[in-house]
Every structure is written in structure tokens, then in C-alpha cells.
Design an enzyme around this catalytic site. Structure first.
Site, mmCIF file in Angstrom:
data_model
loop_
_atom_site.group_PDB
_atom_site.id
_atom_site.type_symbol
_atom_site.label_atom_id
_atom_site.label_comp_id
_atom_site.label_asym_id
_atom_site.label_seq_id
_atom_site.Cartn_x
_atom_site.Cartn_y
_atom_site.Cartn_z
ATOM 1 N N ASN A 517 90.732 52.397 -47.659
ATOM 2 C CA ASN A 517 90.425 53.459 -46.698
ATOM 3 C C ASN A 517 91.306 53.350 -45.453
ATOM 4 O O ASN A 517 91.536 52.254 -44.937
ATOM 5 C CB ASN A 517 88.956 53.382 -46.282
ATOM 6 N N GLU A 549 92.910 56.157 -49.039
ATOM 7 C CA GLU A 549 91.901 57.209 -48.926
ATOM 8 C C GLU A 549 91.775 57.626 -47.473
ATOM 9 O O GLU A 549 91.676 56.784 -46.589
ATOM 10 C CB GLU A 549 90.537 56.698 -49.413
ATOM 11 N N ASP A 579 89.325 61.844 -49.031
ATOM 12 C CA ASP A 579 87.985 61.243 -49.110
ATOM 13 C C ASP A 579 86.934 62.221 -48.598
ATOM 14 O O ASP A 579 87.238 63.085 -47.767
ATOM 15 C CB ASP A 579 87.978 59.969 -48.251
ATOM 16 N N GLU A 636 81.865 61.031 -56.081
ATOM 17 C CA GLU A 636 81.323 59.822 -55.451
ATOM 18 C C GLU A 636 79.804 59.855 -55.474
ATOM 19 O O GLU A 636 79.190 60.926 -55.575
ATOM 20 C CB GLU A 636 81.744 59.772 -53.986
HETATM 21 P P1 C2E Z 1 83.426 55.803 -48.143
HETATM 22 O O1 C2E Z 1 84.902 55.616 -48.106
HETATM 23 O O2 C2E Z 1 82.922 57.136 -48.514
HETATM 24 O O3 C2E Z 1 82.901 54.653 -49.051
HETATM 25 C C1 C2E Z 1 81.925 54.851 -49.984
HETATM 26 C C2 C2E Z 1 80.623 54.491 -49.391
HETATM 27 O O4 C2E Z 1 79.574 55.003 -50.236
HETATM 28 C C3 C2E Z 1 80.420 52.972 -49.354
HETATM 29 O O5 C2E Z 1 79.627 52.708 -48.257
HETATM 30 C C4 C2E Z 1 79.628 52.721 -50.594
HETATM 31 O O6 C2E Z 1 78.838 51.556 -50.518
HETATM 32 C C5 C2E Z 1 78.763 53.943 -50.652
HETATM 33 N N1 C2E Z 1 78.363 54.216 -52.049
HETATM 34 C C6 C2E Z 1 79.046 53.992 -53.179
HETATM 35 N N2 C2E Z 1 78.361 54.413 -54.240
HETATM 36 C C7 C2E Z 1 77.189 54.912 -53.784
HETATM 37 C C8 C2E Z 1 76.054 55.493 -54.449
HETATM 38 O O7 C2E Z 1 75.948 55.632 -55.677
HETATM 39 N N3 C2E Z 1 75.059 55.917 -53.637
HETATM 40 C C9 C2E Z 1 75.099 55.749 -52.274
HETATM 41 N N4 C2E Z 1 74.065 56.159 -51.569
HETATM 42 N N5 C2E Z 1 76.161 55.214 -51.644
HETATM 43 C C10 C2E Z 1 77.191 54.808 -52.423
HETATM 44 P P2 C2E Z 1 80.058 51.605 -47.280
HETATM 45 O O8 C2E Z 1 80.701 50.475 -48.022
HETATM 46 O O9 C2E Z 1 78.877 51.336 -46.443
HETATM 47 O O10 C2E Z 1 81.170 52.277 -46.467
HETATM 48 C C11 C2E Z 1 80.866 53.299 -45.643
HETATM 49 C C12 C2E Z 1 82.115 53.901 -45.105
HETATM 50 O O11 C2E Z 1 82.788 52.987 -44.250
HETATM 51 C C13 C2E Z 1 83.120 54.233 -46.128
HETATM 52 O O12 C2E Z 1 82.788 55.426 -46.735
HETATM 53 C C14 C2E Z 1 84.365 54.332 -45.333
HETATM 54 O O13 C2E Z 1 84.433 55.585 -44.682
HETATM 55 C C15 C2E Z 1 84.147 53.291 -44.285
HETATM 56 N N6 C2E Z 1 84.914 52.099 -44.670
HETATM 57 C C16 C2E Z 1 84.568 51.090 -45.466
HETATM 58 N N7 C2E Z 1 85.575 50.187 -45.546
HETATM 59 C C17 C2E Z 1 86.584 50.658 -44.778
HETATM 60 C C18 C2E Z 1 87.900 50.196 -44.489
HETATM 61 O O14 C2E Z 1 88.371 49.156 -44.946
HETATM 62 N N8 C2E Z 1 88.654 50.944 -43.649
HETATM 63 C C19 C2E Z 1 88.188 52.110 -43.132
HETATM 64 N N9 C2E Z 1 88.968 52.793 -42.322
HETATM 65 N N10 C2E Z 1 86.965 52.595 -43.401
HETATM 66 C C20 C2E Z 1 86.159 51.876 -44.230
HETATM 67 CA CA CA Z 2 86.528 55.848 -49.314
HETATM 68 CA CA CA Z 3 83.842 58.755 -49.594
#
Ligand code: C2E
Ligand code: CA
Ligand code: CA
Length: 679
Positions: A517, A549, A579, A636
Site C-alpha cells: 500500500n 496499491e 484500492d 475485497e
Molecule cells: P486496505 O488496503 O483496504 O487493506 C485491507 C484491509 O481490509 C486490511 O485491514 C484487512 O485486514 C481488511 N480485510 C481483509 N479481508 C477482510 C474481510 O474479509 N473482512 C473485513 N472486514 N476486513 C478484511 P488492515 O490490515 O486493518 O488495514 C487497514 C488499512 O490500513 C488498509 O486498508 C490500508 O489502507 C492501510 N494500510 C495497511 N498497511 C499499510 C501500509 O503498509 N501502508 C499504507 N500506506 N497503508 C496501509
Molecule cells: Ca490495500
Molecule cells: Ca482496500
């Protein structure tokens, strides 16, 4: 050999007294000037000049005041050239001596050496001055007294300059007395050493030298001593005054703000401590009010800095006037466009009254040349001891309240409220911790599988950042990524994620794709493409195995720059995914203008209120868009088999979600055997 012929020399006692006085006054001036010269401040050259002039004139005048009253018992003529030369010797010799005495470097003998030179110039002046006196008959000297006179000139002068450089509190006074002693002792011993020969019996003993010469000499002495010593003294006093003014200016600089003349942050801290102490003793209450000018940056940008300064000055003056005369009221400028006011709440007036007055004085418009602006300010307040029991917390809480006022369009005054402002506080604390998180190894990655809907085979893994906070435990990226963006910490953190994910993925077997991301802030900053290039080179990951992404918001923040960056990254062979499609603008524009490889449909599509049929139609619309623009589509947030069935029905080939796998530590994925890691 002593020769003593009939005529008897005599001094006018009154003039001896005057000579001694001139000598003391001159020595006083000389010592002060020399002290200033060696103070190590600027204008040393000017002070040396004054010192030498004062010293030379002192020596010379002492000598000739006494000569004025000297009655050698014979007629005496003055040779003006030699008289002038003797003055030059006194001044130049003094200059050399004082310069030496002030000598820098490690040699401890400079003052003594300089003193000796000064002492010798006293003697030289004396004997040259004596040869300027033409008297009939032969002149002779008592050589022992001559030697004694030189010695009596040099020794006190050496002591004088040693004292001057001793650094003692009385240095200047010691120097003054010793220097005067040098001049007086030398002169009178020198006079005593002179003998003159016979013959002039019958001279009028009451006429020491001819009247014209006497007057000329008297006037020369008066003018010289008056001008030199007098002017020097005036300079000294003025300089002292300037110093006092400078000191006062420094003090103000340290305690007051230059622009508004109001007390500054340092003063506020002092005052706040005092007022809190007072409130504690009297069991009183103290209000602290933070006033932050709204849109100050805009005023600066649109109307120029002078206009911004004027606004601050006017507002500062108005608030200062308000606090004037009010017991315990205080206003300070904290820097920038922020002011802080203090008011005691134990009087008849409460916080609300004071804040209302502040708003009233701030409100009138301010004329800036032909234009006027209507100033606005956000005000936050906190009360000791209701909201804080120490100065720092009081300031912080008033600050938090001010921030709430600033972000609330309906209220521009807020009183601290623990439940409302607590969140902001924890955010602040958190961002301080985040600064350290990278160094302390508290960040790590989880990976979530992306799956082919038909076969259930993995296609790749998305790297998701995690933060293990030492006290608060695991913190969600939804909470800390916005913080990292606000503080721009996301730039180094994002680079770390990229490097770590690529270094990991290069060892994967089979060689799946890794998705990383990228935040809007990373995309705005220059250098993202370079970071990607460097990381690929460092880790050896083939470019086509990396996908970045990013959301629509991110690419639209600085469209032109984002487009250039994406094209550069794509040129390397790296993939780009859009994304969270469906939550932002969902504009066709984004798809048309940006070279995405993949569209990721946001999970809200599936958790939303639409019927399954509507969901299928939505997915099909996105799929046809994808086909139009040549982009793959991934859904997603797939959590259930029903949702998976919808995907199949709609014809969507790729999915990600808890149904296939939660974001997991790589070690755990390795345990499932989905993936192996080459050593
Ligand atoms: P995102 O890029 O949309 O990442 C997917 C998020 O949806 C992840 O939350 C993941 O745990 C969650 N997810 C995946 N499958 C499911 C599902 O079946 N149901 C539900 N309810 N949720 C699901 P996470 O890991 O909490 O990350 C949240 C957001 O934080 C990410 O959304 C992304 O925007 C940001 N993020 C995470 N890691 C990074 C990174 O390394 N860099 C940047 N810039 N942003 C990050
Ligand atoms: Ca993502
Ligand atoms: Ca996403």
C-alpha cells in the site's frame, strides 16, 4: 656629582596641587578606558586610542602644570617644538605600552612589559620636556636621581598594568592610583635631579617664565586636559549608558516578543508558575486561554508578511490593553499566530466574562492600507485546578480545547473537556511514539492472500502494516496510518514496508506477487519512483512481482505528479492497483487517466445494504469497466461462501478476504504450506 650654584629653584605649591589633581583625574580616565579596551568587546582600536591619549595628556599636563609654577630662579624660555615632541612621545609611548599590556596569547609577562614601556615613556616625556626649557647658564643632572626617577616611573607603571590585568574587582582603581604614582614620582624626582648653573642673579624670582609663554602653556594645558579627559569621560558615560540600554534590550529580547512587544513564551512560563503558586496558596483558580488567529497563513500568503505582522501587532495591542490594570491578568505571544492569556478567577469576574471581553476586543476589523480584514480567532481555555494541576498540563489542555474550537465550524470558543479532548491527546502521544516505532522495531508486516476465484489458487499477498505498541499492544493501521500521514512519518515508514515486503517476497516459492500500500503523502512527495527502483535493485525482486496499491484520493491529491510517478513506476514493470474502488469518487476519470493494472472493489460493496442481485450488477459494471480499460478486477472483504458465490455469478476472477485467509504473520503462512521460503 652635585653642582649647586647660587640660584635656588622653587615650585608654586598651588600648582603642584593642581598638577597632582590633573594627574589623578587623568589616571582615573586612563584606567577606565584601558579597562574598556581590555573588556574584549568591539571597538578596541578606539578605546586604545582614548587610553593612549588620556595617558599621554595626563603625563604631559602633570609635567607642564608643575612647570607653570616652576621658578628656576632664572629666565626661562619654552621651545615649542620640543614641547610638542614631548607630548607625542607621551601619547605614542603610552599607546605602545597599553597595546603590549593588553597582549593576547599565553605570555604572562605582557602587562609588566607594557607597564615598563609606559613607565619609560613617562621618563622620556619628562626629559624631552625638560630640554624644551631653555634657561641661561649651564644645566646639569644628578645622575643618581635621574636613575631613581626612571625607576620610580617604571615600577609603579608595571604594577599598575599588572593590577589592571589581574581581573580583580578593584583592578581599575589600583591601576589609577599606581599610574598616578608613576607619573608624580617620576616627575618630582626628575625635577629634583636637575641642577642649573650660575650667573643669573638679580632675576625676578616671581616670574618663572615670560608671560606670553606662560599663558600659551596654561591655555594649551587647560584645553588639552579638558578636551581629552572631558570628552573621554563623556564617551565613557555614553558608552556606559549604551551598554545599559543594550542590556535592557537583551533582557527584553529574552522576555519579550519583538513584533508585538508582548511578553513571550519564557515570560509566560515564569508568570504561569507564579500564578499557579499563588492560586495554590489562596485556594484560587486560574484561567489559561489560548488564542489562535484563524487563517493567519492565508493573510500572510495573500497579503504579504507585513500585513500578517500588522494583524498580530494590532491584535496583540488590543489584548494587552484589555489585560492592563486588571489584577493578575497577563497576555503573552507564544510565537506564530498564537497568544496565551492568564486571568485569576477568584475575583468578581469569571472565565466567561474574560473570554467575552477577549472576543469583543479581537472582533473589530483591521485596516491594511486600502483594505480591511475581519480578524477571527479560535479560543481554547482550561482552568487550574479544575482541568489540570500543573502548568504544563494546563497549557496542553487549553491547547487541545483550542484545537477543538478550530475544527468546529460552529464554536470558536471551547473550554477543555476531558472526554472530548482526551482523544486528541492520545493521538498526540501516539504520534510521538510512532516517531520511535521504526527504530525500536515495533513495526512488522502481516500478509493476506489474494486468491483466484475459480481455482482457489493464491495469486499474491498484500503486505499489511502492524504496530506492536509497548504499552497499548497491537494498534490498527486505520488508527496510526492517518497519524503517520499527518506527521509525514509515512514516508520513511512506507519505504520500510516496501523494502521489507520485497526482501521477503524475493525468497517466496512459488514466486507470487506482493502488493504494497502507498499513501497519498508518499505519492505527493518526490522520490517515490526512486525508492521503488532502489528497493528493487537492493532486494533483487523482479519488478513484475511488485504491485503498488493506492486509492483514488491519493492519486487525485496531486494529479500531475501522481501520473508522472505512476508512469515511471510502470515503466520499470511494476504493477499498480486502484484500492478501495467504490468508496471514493469512483470516477471514470481515474480509470481513464491513470494506467492501473487492477481495480480492487472495496469491501463495503458486499457488506452494504444492497440485495444480492444489486451487488452482482454492481460487480458486473466494474468488470465491464475493467475490460474497457484493460484492468483486472479483485473483490475485497469476501468473508462468506455466499459472497463467493455472488462473485462467481458475476464473473469476477480475483478475491481477497477472511474467507481465504486473514492477514497473517508470514511464519504462520509458511506453516500452512501455501508458501515456502527459499533459504
Ligand atoms: P486496505 O488496503 O483496504 O487493506 C485491507 C484491509 O481490509 C486490511 O485491514 C484487512 O485486514 C481488511 N480485510 C481483509 N479481508 C477482510 C474481510 O474479509 N473482512 C473485513 N472486514 N476486513 C478484511 P488492515 O490490515 O486493518 O488495514 C487497514 C488499512 O490500513 C488498509 O486498508 C490500508 O489502507 C492501510 N494500510 C495497511 N498497511 C499499510 C501500509 O503498509 N501502508 C499504507 N500506506 N497503508 C496501509
Ligand atoms: Ca490495500
Ligand atoms: Ca482496500
Amino acid at each position: 656629582m652635585r653642582i649647586n650654584h647660587g640660584a635656588v629653584a622653587d615650585h608654586s605649591l598651588a600648582l603642584v596641587g593642581v598638577a597632582a589633581l590633573v594627574c589623578l583625574a587623568g589616571a582615573w580616565a586612563t584606567s577606565r578606558f584601558f579597562q574598556r579596551m581590555t573588556d574584549g568587546e568591539d571597538e578596541r582600536g578606539a578605546w586604545l586610542f582614548l587610553t593612549a591619549l588620556a595617558s599621554g595628556v595626563t603625563i604631559w599636563c602633570t609635567h607642564f602644570v608643575d612647570i607653570l609654577g616652576y621658578r628656576p630662579g632664572v629666565a626661562m624660555e619654552l621651545d615649542w617644538t620640543l614641547t610638542a615632541i614631548s607630548l607625542v612621545i607621551a601619547v605614542a609611548g603610552s599607546a605602545a605600552g597599553f597595546l603590549l599590556a593588553a597582549g593576547i596569547g599565553r605570555f604572562a609577562g605582557w602587562p609588566a612589559l607594557g607597564g615598563a614601556v609606559v613607565g619609560l615613556s613617562v621618563s622620556s616625556m619628562h626629559y624631552v620636556g625638560m630640554t624644551a626649557m631653555h634657561m641661561p647658564g649651564s644645566m646639569s643632572w644628578d645622575s643618581e636621581l635621574v636613575v631613581l626617577s626612571v625607576t620610580l616611573g617604571v615600577i609603579p607603571a608595571v604594577l599598575a598594568l599588572q593590577a589592571a590585568r589581574s581581573g580583580s574587582r578593584h583592578a581599575a582603581n589600583q591601576m589609577c592610583l599606581l599610574f598616578a604614582a608613576s607619573v608624580v614620582l617620576m616627575h618630582f624626582t626628575g625635577m629634583a635631579s636637575m641642577r642649573h648653573g650660575s650667573g643669573m642673579a638679580g632675576m625676578d624670582m616671581g616670574t618663572p617664565m615670560n608671560q606670553a609663554s606662560q599663558y600659551a602653556l596654561a591655555i594649551a594645558i587647560a584645553v588639552m586636559s579638558f578636551v581629552t579627559i572631558g570628552a573621554g569621560m563623556v564617551g565613557y558615560v555614553i558608552d556606559g549608558h549604551t551598554r545599559a540600554v543594550t542590556l535592557e534590550r537583551f533582557r527584553r529580547l529574552a522576555m519579550y516578543d519583538v513584533l508585538t512587544g508582548l511578553p513571550n513564551r519564557a515570560s509566560l512560563n515564569d508568570r504561569l508558575d507564579e500564578e499557579i503558586e499563588r492560586a495554590r496558596q489562596h485556594e484560587g483558580r486560574l484561567g489559561l486561554i489560548v488564542i489562535d488567529v484563524d487563517n493567519f497563513k492565508e493573510i500572510n500568503d495573500l497579503r504579504g508578511h507585513p500585513a500578517g505582522d500588522e494583524v498580530l501587532r494590532v491584535l496583540g495591542a488590543r489584548m494587552a490593553e484589555l489585560t492592563q490594570g486588571e489584577d493578575g491578568a497577563f497576555i503573552a505571544r507564544m510565537g506564530g499566530d498564537e497568544f496565551v492569556a492568564l486571568c485569576r478567577l477568584d475575583g468578581s469576574r469569571g472565565l466567561t466574562g474574560f473570554v467575552d471581553d477577549l472576543r469583543r476586543v479581537l472582533a473589530p476589523s483591521i485596516a491594511l492600507g486600502a483594505e480591511t480584514i475581519v480578524p477571527r480567532a479560535s479560543i481554547g481555555a482550561a482552568v487550574f485546578p479544575d482541568h489540570a494541576d500543573d502548568a504544563e498540563t494546563l497549557v496542553n489542555n487549553a491547547d487541545l480545547a483550542m484545537y477543538r474550537a478550530k475544527s468546529d465550524p460552529l464554536h470558536n470558543v471551547c473550554l477543555y473537556d476531558a472526554s472530548l479532548d482526551g482523544r486528541t491527546r492520545s493521538r498526540r502521544g501516539l504520534s510521538a511514539d510512532l516517531r520511535e516505532a521504526l527504530d525500536r522495531d515495533e513495526l512488522f508486516l502481516h500478509y493476506q492472500v489474494q486468491t483466484a476465484v475459480e481455482t482457489g489458487e493464491p495469486l499474491g499477498y498484500e503486505a499489511l502494516l502492524r504496530w506492536q505498541h509497548p504499552q497499548r499492544g497491537l494498534i490498527s493501521p486505520d488508527e496510526f496510518i492517518p497519524l503517520a500521514e499527518d506527521t509525514r512519518l509515512i514516508v520513511p515508514i512506507g519505504a520500510w514496508v516496501l523494502r521489507t515486503a520485497c526482501a521477503e517476497a524475493v525468497r517466496w516459492e512459488p514466486p507470487y506477487r506482493v502488493s504494497v500500500n502507498v499513501s497519498a503523502v508518499q505519492l505527493i512527495e518526490p522520490g517515490l519512483a526512486d525508492t521503488v527502483r532502489d528497493v528493487l535493485a537492493e532486494t533483487g525482486l523482479p519488478a513484475d512481482r511488485l504491485e503498488l496499491e493506492m486509492t483514488e484520493t491519493a492519486v487525485f491529491t496531486d494529479r500531475e505528479h501522481a501520473l508522472r510517478t505512476l508512469e515511471e513506476v510502470k515503466a520499470m514493470g511494476v504493477g499498480v492497483a486502484l484500492d478501495d474502488f467504490g468508496v471514493g469518487y469512483s470516477s471514470l476519470d481515474a480509470l481513464r487517466s491513470f494506467p492501473f493494472d487492477r481495480i480492487k472493489i472495496d469491501r463495503s460493496f458486499f457488506s452494504g445494504s444492497g440485495t444480492p442481485q444489486q451487488t452482482v450488477e454492481l460487480i458486473q459494471t466494474v468488470l465491464s469497466l475493467g475490460r474497457t480499460f484493460g484492468m483486472a478486477v479483485l473483490a475485497e472483504g469476501i468473508e462468506t461462501d455466499d459472497q463467493l458465490a455472488l462473485l462467481s455469478e458475476a464473473g469476477c476472477g480475483e478475491a481477497q478476504g477472511f474467507l481465504f485467509g486473514r492477514p497473517t504473520a508470514l511464519e504462520d503462512i509458511l506453516l500452512t504450506g501455501q508458501l515456502t521460503r527459499a533459504q
